[in-house]
Design a protein around this motif. Structure first.
Motif, short mmCIF file in Angstrom:
data_model
loop_
_atom_site.label_atom_id
_atom_site.label_comp_id
_atom_site.label_asym_id
_atom_site.label_seq_id
_atom_site.Cartn_x
_atom_site.Cartn_y
_atom_site.Cartn_z
N ARG A 87 36.74 38.70 25.46
CA ARG A 87 36.93 39.93 26.25
C ARG A 87 38.01 39.77 27.32
O ARG A 87 38.74 40.70 27.63
N PHE A 88 38.15 38.56 27.89
CA PHE A 88 39.07 38.40 29.03
C PHE A 88 40.24 37.47 28.73
O PHE A 88 40.89 36.96 29.65
N ARG A 89 40.52 37.30 27.43
CA ARG A 89 41.57 36.36 27.01
C ARG A 89 42.90 36.61 27.73
O ARG A 89 43.54 35.70 28.22
N LYS A 90 43.33 37.87 27.82
CA LYS A 90 44.64 38.15 28.42
C LYS A 90 44.52 38.64 29.86
O LYS A 90 45.51 39.06 30.46
N SER A 91 43.32 38.64 30.38
CA SER A 91 43.10 39.24 31.70
C SER A 91 43.10 38.17 32.80
O SER A 91 42.70 37.03 32.56
N PRO A 92 43.47 38.56 34.04
CA PRO A 92 43.36 37.57 35.14
C PRO A 92 41.91 37.15 35.37
O PRO A 92 41.65 36.10 35.95
N ILE A 93 40.97 37.94 34.87
CA ILE A 93 39.54 37.67 35.11
C ILE A 93 39.11 36.32 34.53
O ILE A 93 38.14 35.72 34.99
N LYS A 94 39.87 35.82 33.55
CA LYS A 94 39.50 34.53 32.96
C LYS A 94 39.48 33.41 34.02
O LYS A 94 38.85 32.38 33.84
N ARG A 95 40.18 33.66 35.14
CA ARG A 95 40.25 32.64 36.20
C ARG A 95 38.87 32.26 36.76
O ARG A 95 38.66 31.11 37.15
N THR A 96 37.95 33.19 36.81
CA THR A 96 36.62 32.87 37.37
C THR A 96 35.78 32.01 36.45
O THR A 96 34.76 31.49 36.87
N LYS A 97 36.18 31.93 35.19
CA LYS A 97 35.38 31.32 34.13
C LYS A 97 34.09 32.14 33.97
O LYS A 97 33.75 32.97 34.82
N ARG A 98 33.40 31.89 32.86
CA ARG A 98 32.21 32.69 32.56
C ARG A 98 31.18 32.61 33.69
O ARG A 98 30.64 33.61 34.14
N ARG A 99 30.94 31.39 34.17
CA ARG A 99 29.85 31.26 35.14
C ARG A 99 30.16 31.97 36.46
O ARG A 99 29.28 32.51 37.11
N GLY A 100 31.45 32.00 36.83
CA GLY A 100 31.82 32.70 38.06
C GLY A 100 31.62 34.20 37.92
O GLY A 100 31.09 34.87 38.82
N LEU A 101 32.02 34.73 36.78
CA LEU A 101 31.88 36.18 36.59
C LEU A 101 30.41 36.58 36.50
O LEU A 101 29.99 37.60 37.07
#
Ligand code: B12
Ligand code: SF4
Length: 377
Positions: free
Chosen positions: A285-299
């Motif tokens: 879902r977040f492959r190209k998004s900046p959201i990947k920075r949080t990693k799964r556990r952060g999100l």
């Protein structure tokens, strides 16, 4: 303005940048403020900001012979939100993170500008930055006339507001610097009063450790309990201080750049859907998004906090599943959320989890949550 300077600026405008200016490659004017900020601990866990001080203090230490910085701004506000999820609680994502990762868009674009500069003025050396190097980007962009430091510390431009990314090319080419932008904040303090976590501790001074952007993106561990309520429904970044700014309200412009346009379902994700993401689902879902920075556990940590703030008893089942997540960080924040929501079902779920929880930190969160719902331990 010299012909060379105008031609270099034209190359950046042709590449699609909304704001373009030039600063001299001299020591940053706000270096003392930056050093003070670090010494006060306002950088929190962002240790990278303390690395390479000599390089950050002097552009020539990064690129020998550096003479100028070509500073650019790229608008990113996506306009009004379109997503709806009937009555399910949703989280808010900062408007800078609703499109594809801006580094992936802007860095190649700046590299192509550099290549065109080098083709036209052979022998020119240059380095490209978007957030990525030891450069005080706002300092140089201010000198280049792109905007002034708002009291929320973001750069504000009179014509377009503050919703723009910064990037720059450090060059050995001698270009004519622009006039720095004048401050137009006056006596206004709306950003400071509106900040939900009181992170703007003085005008132009942000304590990152309290800023929702830091708490939801940069912080790797637990969000301090005293700040969780203030995080509200933000699951990635925060726009409050910029949204309330009169310059945003009156002059804020929306991006026309298709590469930075919002992607479906990124602005208002359903919190329960986020909490149910496994690693493969998160990566997809977040492959190209900046959201990947949080990693799964952060999100998922952030989604649990948001559910604790805006969820209802119908969210107890998803939080109960999150109490069995392999990541202790997620379990701890799910416990907190259940304590906020309360009720018999939440209490039963917490009691059951307590009996099998092995991690001390998580057990302590469960105990606090049980106290919050008025249950005896
Ligand atoms: C670390 C960092 C963060 C940290 C710390 C933010 C901060 N205020 O420093 C956190 C994670 C909190 C963060 C959050 C955000 N960030 Co950020 N971040 C950075 C980064 C990597 C470094 C910034 C830095 O050096 N901070 C150190 C402190 C000391 O700098 P400062 O707060 O700006 O303080 C300066 C001024 O206040 C000034 N100053 C001090 N005293 C005084 C007094 C007067 C009178 C005046 C006029 C000035 C002045 O001097 C200081 C030093 O330059 C930059 C990229 C880069 N390499 O520069 C992006 C950057 C600043 N971030 C950016 C963005 C978009 C954001 C967010 C909006 C994202 C979001 N929506 O969640 C939020 C905004 C939060 C906020 N209110 O600032 C953009 C800003 C664009 C713009 N228009 O300004 C940048 C430039 C990234 C980019 N390339 O586009 N960020
Ligand atoms: S981004 Fe949000 S939390 Fe951070 S200073 Fe602005 S209003 Fe406060």
């Amino acid at each position: 303005m010299s012909v060379v300077t105008q031609q270099v600026k034209d190359l950046a405008t042709e590449a699609g940048f909304d704001l373009v200016g030039v600063a001299a490659a001299t020591a940053p004017k706000t270096w003392d403020a930056f050093s003070r900020w670090l010494s006060l601990g306002y950088a929190g866990e962002m240790a990278y900001l303390e690395r390479n001080p000599s390089r950050r203090a002097d552009p020539a230490a990064i690129l020998p012979g550096a003479r100028s910085l070509l500073c650019v701004g790229a608008l990113y506000h996506p306009g009004s939100s379109a997503s709806t999820h009937e009555d399910r609680p949703t989280g808010r994502v900062s408007c800078y993170a609703q499109g594809d990762d801006y580094h992936d868009v802007l860095i190649p674009r700046l590299r192509s500008v550099l290549e065109r500069i080098q083709a036209r003025w052979p022998g020119t050396e240059g380095n490209v930055y978007v957030d990525t190097g030891p450069v005080l980007e706002r300092d140089f962009a201010k000198e280049a006339g792109l905007g002034w430091f708002g009291k929320h510390t973001n750069l504000i431009n009179k014509q377009v507001g503050s919703y723009f990314f910064l990037g720059e090319i450090l060059l050995t080419l001698d270009l004519e610097p622009d006039t720095p932008a004048a401050d137009h904040c006056g006596t206004c303090t709306r950003c400071m009063t509106a900040c939900p976590t009181d992170a703007i501790v003085a005008p132009y001074e942000l304590d990152s450790r309290k800023c929702i952007s830091y708490l939801t993106i940069e912080l790797r561990g637990a969000i301090p309990k005293t700040l969780r309520e203030g995080v509200g429904d933000w699951v990635y970044g925060c726009d409050v201080c910029q949204d309330v700014c009169p310059w945003t309200i009156k002059h804020g412009r929306v991006t026309k750049d298709p590469a930075l346009a919002p992607k479906p379902d990124r602005d208002r994700p359903a919190l329960a859907d986020l909490l149910r993401l496994d690693q493969a689902g998160f990566s997809e879902r977040f492959r190209k998004s900046p959201i990947k920075r949080t990693k799964r556990r952060g999100l998922l940590r952030n989604a649990a906090v948001a559910l604790g703030n805006v969820g209802t008893r119908s969210d107890v089942p998803v939080l109960s599943d999150a109490l069995r997540d392999p990541e202790p960080l997620v379990r701890a924040h799910a416990a907190w959320a259940l304590g906020r929501i309360g009720g018999d079902e939440a209490t039963d779920v917490l009691r059951e989890a307590r009996s099998s929880e092995k991690e001390e930190d998580v057990r302590s969160e469960i105990d606090d949550a049980l106290c919050a719902v008025g249950a005896e331990l």
